[in-house]
Design a protein around this motif. Structure first.
Motif, mmCIF file in Angstrom:
data_model
loop_
_atom_site.group_PDB
_atom_site.id
_atom_site.type_symbol
_atom_site.label_atom_id
_atom_site.label_comp_id
_atom_site.label_asym_id
_atom_site.label_seq_id
_atom_site.Cartn_x
_atom_site.Cartn_y
_atom_site.Cartn_z
ATOM 1 N N THR A 154 49.435 48.524 50.631
ATOM 2 C CA THR A 154 48.112 47.944 50.883
ATOM 3 C C THR A 154 47.246 47.992 49.636
ATOM 4 N N ASN A 155 47.246 49.149 48.928
ATOM 5 C CA ASN A 155 46.450 49.285 47.711
ATOM 6 C C ASN A 155 46.919 48.311 46.628
ATOM 7 N N LYS A 156 48.210 48.094 46.538
ATOM 8 C CA LYS A 156 48.742 47.189 45.523
ATOM 9 C C LYS A 156 48.272 45.750 45.773
ATOM 10 N N VAL A 157 48.293 45.346 47.034
ATOM 11 C CA VAL A 157 47.829 43.998 47.379
ATOM 12 C C VAL A 157 46.337 43.850 47.075
ATOM 13 N N ILE A 158 45.579 44.891 47.393
ATOM 14 C CA ILE A 158 44.129 44.837 47.159
ATOM 15 C C ILE A 158 43.820 44.803 45.668
ATOM 16 N N GLU A 159 44.569 45.569 44.882
ATOM 17 C CA GLU A 159 44.345 45.568 43.434
ATOM 18 C C GLU A 159 44.621 44.186 42.836
ATOM 19 N N ASN A 160 45.697 43.561 43.284
ATOM 20 C CA ASN A 160 45.992 42.209 42.809
ATOM 21 C C ASN A 160 44.893 41.222 43.217
ATOM 22 N N GLU A 179 41.706 41.998 43.722
ATOM 23 C CA GLU A 179 40.538 42.275 42.891
ATOM 24 C C GLU A 179 40.669 41.623 41.514
ATOM 25 N N LYS A 180 41.867 41.660 40.948
ATOM 26 C CA LYS A 180 42.079 41.049 39.637
ATOM 27 C C LYS A 180 41.880 39.535 39.700
ATOM 28 N N ASP A 181 42.399 38.928 40.769
ATOM 29 C CA ASP A 181 42.254 37.474 40.904
ATOM 30 C C ASP A 181 40.790 37.071 41.101
ATOM 31 N N ILE A 182 40.066 37.835 41.923
ATOM 32 C CA ILE A 182 38.658 37.499 42.181
ATOM 33 C C ILE A 182 37.817 37.711 40.939
ATOM 34 N N SER A 183 38.095 38.774 40.172
ATOM 35 C CA SER A 183 37.299 39.072 38.982
ATOM 36 C C SER A 183 37.447 37.991 37.901
ATOM 37 N N LYS A 184 38.511 37.193 37.965
ATOM 38 C CA LYS A 184 38.706 36.128 36.983
ATOM 39 C C LYS A 184 37.841 34.898 37.270
ATOM 40 N N ASP A 219 29.736 37.090 41.031
ATOM 41 C CA ASP A 219 28.948 38.152 40.381
ATOM 42 C C ASP A 219 29.390 39.529 40.860
ATOM 43 N N THR A 220 29.456 39.704 42.162
ATOM 44 C CA THR A 220 29.867 40.990 42.738
ATOM 45 C C THR A 220 30.786 40.732 43.920
ATOM 46 N N PHE A 221 31.601 41.723 44.231
ATOM 47 C CA PHE A 221 32.450 41.626 45.413
ATOM 48 C C PHE A 221 32.743 43.029 45.909
ATOM 49 N N SER A 222 33.107 43.119 47.180
ATOM 50 C CA SER A 222 33.430 44.418 47.787
ATOM 51 C C SER A 222 34.665 44.248 48.659
#
Length: 250
Positions: A222-228, A230-235, A240-243
């Motif tokens: 689950t953490n691995k999917v969420i980290e991926n 987060e990386k996609d959204i940050s690009k 501006d912000t996300f949670s």
């Protein structure tokens, strides 16, 4: 009015801006801001702003036709209908008056609307009993002969045209019904093209991404999917912000 004088129309038109401006003044001294609720109250009140003025002016003109001079007709005309227009206005105000005494969230929403409607109607009543008779006493003249009134000539031509159309419709009922139905269909047809909705779409500047993982997925997966994610959204430059919010499906 029978004389179709432009001055009578102008007299009635004066009551609208004066009533609105006076209502703004009362709202200011009542510490009531101009918001969506007061705007709605103003819209409700404007519908009756000219009613009282029309009743008073019609009665004044009637007395003027009966032979009274302008000043006497204005005074007597306003007196004769003062109780009637007052009762009509107060009846409408009585519908909104109970909103002033409620409490809680209802008072927050509707109290300003009730005050705005009441203010506008009271002002319109005062204008109809004071300003309208004064203007009528200075403006109303004896009825002008229709043959010398240019507006009457235009009015007669419109009336004659309407009478001819009405006469044709009565003599050709089938065609009249067909034309009416055709106009109705043409009027409704754009609704099927444009569509409709209860509320218009609003761009709130937010979006939600939902991810469902298979039942029994480990915490590490689950953490691995969420980290991926987060990386996609940050690009995305527009973000501006996300949670991230994790929920376990039962």
């Amino acid at each position: 009015m029978k004389n179709r004088d432009l001055k009578t129309t102008l007299i009635i038109s004066v009551s609208i801006p004066i009533s609105i401006i006076a209502t703004f003044i009362l709202l200011y001294f009542g510490n009531i801001t101009f918001n969506i609720m007061t705007l709605g109250g103003m819209a409700l009140g404007i519908g009756m702003l000219v009613d009282n003025s029309i009743v008073v002016l019609e009665n004044i003109y009637r007395l003027r036709e009966n032979g009274l001079d302008s000043q006497s007709a204005s005074i007597e005309g306003a007196k004769e209908v003062s109780m009637a227009v007052s009762a009509s206005t107060l009846t409408t105000i009585a519908v909104f008056a109970p909103m002033v005494f409620v409490e809680g969230i209802t008072a927050t929403i509707f109290k300003e609307l009730a005050f705005t409607v009441a203010f506008s109607l009271v002002i319109s009543l005062l204008v109809s009993l004071t300003l309208i008779p004064m203007l009528a006493s200075r403006s109303l003249k004896k009825e002008v002969e229709e043959k010398n009134n240019r507006f009457s000539k235009v009015f007669r031509s419109v009336r004659d045209g309407y009478e001819s159309i009405l006469s044709w419709a009565l003599n050709h009922k089938g065609w009249a019904i067909f034309i009416a139905v055709a106009i109705f269909v043409v009027t409704i047809f754009p609704l099927f093209i444009l569509g409709g909705e209860f509320f218009p779409p609003v761009d709130e500047g937010t979006f939600i991404v939902n991810i469902d993982l298979p039942s029994g997925s480990s915490f590490q997966e689950t953490n691995k999917v969420i980290e991926n994610l987060e990386k996609d959204i940050s690009k995305i430059k527009e973000v501006d912000t996300f949670s991230i919010e994790k929920r376990r499906r039962l």
